[in-house]
Design a protein around this motif. Structure first.
Motif, PDB file in Angstrom:
ATOM      1  N   GLY A  66      98.036  71.393  39.612  1.00  0.00           N
ATOM      2  CA  GLY A  66      96.686  72.080  39.515  1.00  0.00           C
ATOM      3  C   GLY A  66      96.296  72.467  38.098  1.00  0.00           C
ATOM      4  O   GLY A  66      95.303  71.945  37.660  1.00  0.00           O
ATOM      5  N   ILE A  67      97.516  72.928  37.218  1.00  0.00           N
ATOM      6  CA  ILE A  67      97.231  73.142  35.666  1.00  0.00           C
ATOM      7  C   ILE A  67      96.957  71.771  35.060  1.00  0.00           C
ATOM      8  O   ILE A  67      96.335  71.805  34.344  1.00  0.00           O
ATOM      9  CB  ILE A  67      98.674  73.573  35.553  1.00  0.00           C
ATOM     10  CG1 ILE A  67      98.666  75.242  35.899  1.00  0.00           C
ATOM     11  CG2 ILE A  67      98.680  73.704  33.890  1.00  0.00           C
ATOM     12  CD1 ILE A  67      99.930  75.978  35.451  1.00  0.00           C
ATOM     13  N   GLU A  71      93.636  70.402  32.808  1.00  0.00           N
ATOM     14  CA  GLU A  71      93.782  69.601  31.687  1.00  0.00           C
ATOM     15  C   GLU A  71      93.320  68.351  31.530  1.00  0.00           C
ATOM     16  O   GLU A  71      92.549  68.070  30.456  1.00  0.00           O
ATOM     17  CB  GLU A  71      95.305  69.485  31.276  1.00  0.00           C
ATOM     18  CG  GLU A  71      96.008  70.910  31.094  1.00  0.00           C
ATOM     19  CD  GLU A  71      95.583  71.646  29.589  1.00  0.00           C
ATOM     20  OE1 GLU A  71      95.070  70.775  28.769  1.00  0.00           O
ATOM     21  OE2 GLU A  71      95.678  72.843  29.472  1.00  0.00           O
ATOM     22  N   ILE A  72      93.276  67.590  32.496  1.00  0.00           N
ATOM     23  CA  ILE A  72      92.825  66.223  32.536  1.00  0.00           C
ATOM     24  C   ILE A  72      91.152  66.362  32.673  1.00  0.00           C
ATOM     25  O   ILE A  72      90.473  65.715  31.817  1.00  0.00           O
ATOM     26  CB  ILE A  72      93.048  65.667  33.961  1.00  0.00           C
ATOM     27  CG1 ILE A  72      94.449  65.013  33.941  1.00  0.00           C
ATOM     28  CG2 ILE A  72      92.205  64.198  34.106  1.00  0.00           C
ATOM     29  CD1 ILE A  72      95.203  64.482  34.937  1.00  0.00           C
ATOM     30  N   ALA A  73      90.720  67.432  33.173  1.00  0.00           N
ATOM     31  CA  ALA A  73      89.282  67.834  33.337  1.00  0.00           C
ATOM     32  C   ALA A  73      88.656  68.264  32.059  1.00  0.00           C
ATOM     33  O   ALA A  73      87.458  68.134  31.844  1.00  0.00           O
ATOM     34  CB  ALA A  73      88.938  68.951  34.439  1.00  0.00           C
ATOM     35  N   ALA A  74      89.585  68.491  31.252  1.00  0.00           N
ATOM     36  CA  ALA A  74      89.318  69.079  29.751  1.00  0.00           C
ATOM     37  C   ALA A  74      88.866  67.783  28.774  1.00  0.00           C
ATOM     38  O   ALA A  74      88.154  68.085  27.608  1.00  0.00           O
ATOM     39  CB  ALA A  74      90.326  70.030  29.133  1.00  0.00           C
ATOM     40  N   LYS A  88      94.536  79.377  37.436  1.00  0.00           N
ATOM     41  CA  LYS A  88      93.491  78.804  36.717  1.00  0.00           C
ATOM     42  C   LYS A  88      93.109  79.704  35.277  1.00  0.00           C
ATOM     43  O   LYS A  88      92.535  78.965  34.311  1.00  0.00           O
ATOM     44  CB  LYS A  88      91.940  79.095  37.265  1.00  0.00           C
ATOM     45  CG  LYS A  88      91.817  78.252  38.524  1.00  0.00           C
ATOM     46  CD  LYS A  88      90.386  78.830  39.074  1.00  0.00           C
ATOM     47  CE  LYS A  88      90.236  80.200  39.529  1.00  0.00           C
ATOM     48  NZ  LYS A  88      91.203  80.834  40.484  1.00  0.00           N
ATOM     49  N   SER A  89      94.035  80.635  35.013  1.00  0.00           N
ATOM     50  CA  SER A  89      94.054  81.147  33.626  1.00  0.00           C
ATOM     51  C   SER A  89      95.237  81.964  33.415  1.00  0.00           C
ATOM     52  O   SER A  89      95.919  82.552  34.353  1.00  0.00           O
ATOM     53  CB  SER A  89      92.738  81.890  33.466  1.00  0.00           C
ATOM     54  OG  SER A  89      92.786  83.116  34.249  1.00  0.00           O
ATOM     55  N   GLN A  90      95.334  82.372  32.265  1.00  0.00           N
ATOM     56  CA  GLN A  90      96.167  83.398  31.700  1.00  0.00           C
ATOM     57  C   GLN A  90      96.296  84.675  32.463  1.00  0.00           C
ATOM     58  O   GLN A  90      97.442  85.394  33.084  1.00  0.00           O
ATOM     59  CB  GLN A  90      96.241  83.661  30.296  1.00  0.00           C
ATOM     60  CG  GLN A  90      97.277  84.784  29.729  1.00  0.00           C
ATOM     61  CD  GLN A  90      98.589  83.909  29.283  1.00  0.00           C
ATOM     62  OE1 GLN A  90      98.532  82.682  29.312  1.00  0.00           O
ATOM     63  NE2 GLN A  90      99.375  84.750  28.614  1.00  0.00           N
ATOM     64  N   SER A 160      95.873  78.402  29.532  1.00  0.00           N
ATOM     65  CA  SER A 160      94.693  78.123  30.228  1.00  0.00           C
ATOM     66  C   SER A 160      93.762  76.997  29.440  1.00  0.00           C
ATOM     67  O   SER A 160      94.154  77.048  28.317  1.00  0.00           O
ATOM     68  CB  SER A 160      93.622  79.215  30.664  1.00  0.00           C
ATOM     69  OG  SER A 160      92.956  79.855  29.741  1.00  0.00           O
ATOM     70  N   THR A 161      92.786  76.238  29.805  1.00  0.00           N
ATOM     71  CA  THR A 161      92.107  75.308  29.098  1.00  0.00           C
ATOM     72  C   THR A 161      90.524  75.318  29.438  1.00  0.00           C
ATOM     73  O   THR A 161      90.362  76.197  30.373  1.00  0.00           O
ATOM     74  CB  THR A 161      92.480  74.185  29.502  1.00  0.00           C
ATOM     75  OG1 THR A 161      92.268  73.097  28.559  1.00  0.00           O
ATOM     76  CG2 THR A 161      92.331  73.640  30.913  1.00  0.00           C
ATOM     77  N   VAL A 162      89.900  74.833  28.800  1.00  0.00           N
ATOM     78  CA  VAL A 162      88.261  75.169  28.893  1.00  0.00           C
ATOM     79  C   VAL A 162      87.971  73.705  29.333  1.00  0.00           C
ATOM     80  O   VAL A 162      87.919  72.704  28.900  1.00  0.00           O
ATOM     81  CB  VAL A 162      87.554  75.621  27.543  1.00  0.00           C
ATOM     82  CG1 VAL A 162      86.153  75.512  27.647  1.00  0.00           C
ATOM     83  CG2 VAL A 162      88.231  76.740  26.814  1.00  0.00           C
TER      84      VAL A 162
END
Length: 212
Positions: A66-67, A71-74, A88-90, A160-162
């Motif tokens: 899921g992580i 990252e791929i979606a970013a 989904k986040s820190q 996490s990523t945006v």
């Protein structure tokens, strides 16, 4: 045109953990690849994304998968992400992950300990039957200890990523790795961190509604 589904399993696992799910016919499992020495998670996700051949896919990511899906979606267009037993986040990390990152505890784990699951691992995954334990044992024993250690470090260090991709997060009530009290979920099922296998019937009901 129907979106294609790409499935990303959890750390040390493969397509077998999804064997009890009723997945759409138009799906592909993204198998794990070995990480490069000192590779960043962003670089690894980029190499995983190279295996995606359909436009605007729907990603289903389990745990570490899921992580990686986020990252791929970013870095490329993704229609949607379905997250299972992940974060989904820190802010959703449990305190002991943050402590492990601060003290660099993962670096201290001998790789020999990652060659096969032990009693603590079975407890963490809430596994009880021989079949459940055998499934996890087979997956871990076919994984590289070096890759498992690298992946563990990515999880505890992940900031996490945006991304702007819509997500649907399914979590389980007794997850001991990512406790429910820190998770902002969309759907809740019974079971532990391995609920995708141990509580597949209940998960299938949630996924059926989501896929429809």
């Amino acid at each position: 045109m129907t979106n294609h589904y790409y499935i990303i399993s959890g750390m040390g696992a493969d397509h077998r953990v999804f064997s009890r799910l009723n997945l759409p016919e138009n799906h592909t499992h993204l198998s794990w690849i070995e990480n490069e020495p000192d590779e960043t998670l962003e670089s690894y996700a980029l190499r995983m994304a190279d295996k995606i051949t359909h436009k605007n896919p729907i990603l289903i990511g389990l745990s570490f998968g899921g992580i990686v899906a986020q990252e791929i979606a970013a870095i490329r267009p993704v229609e949607k992400i379905v997250l299972i037993s992940t974060i989904k986040s820190q802010m959703e990390k449990p305190w002991y992950f943050k402590l492990a990152s601060r003290l660099r505890l993962i670096d201290m784990i001998p790789e020999i300990l990652l060659k096969s699951p032990n009693t603590f691992v079975y407890f963490a995954f809430s596994l009880q039957t021989r079949e459940e334990k055998r499934m996890l044992k087979q997956c871990i024993e076919q994984s590289s200890p070096a890759h498992l250690k690298w992946a563990m470090k990515q999880v505890v260090d992940w900031p996490s990523t945006v991304h702007k991709t819509p997500t649907f997060h399914i979590h389980s009530t007794r997850d001991r790795i990512f406790p429910i009290k820190t998770i902002n979920f969309d759907a809740l099922i019974n079971g532990g961190h391995f609920a995708i296998y141990t509580n597949a019937d209940e998960l299938n009901e949630v996924l059926r509604d989501e896929f429809e």
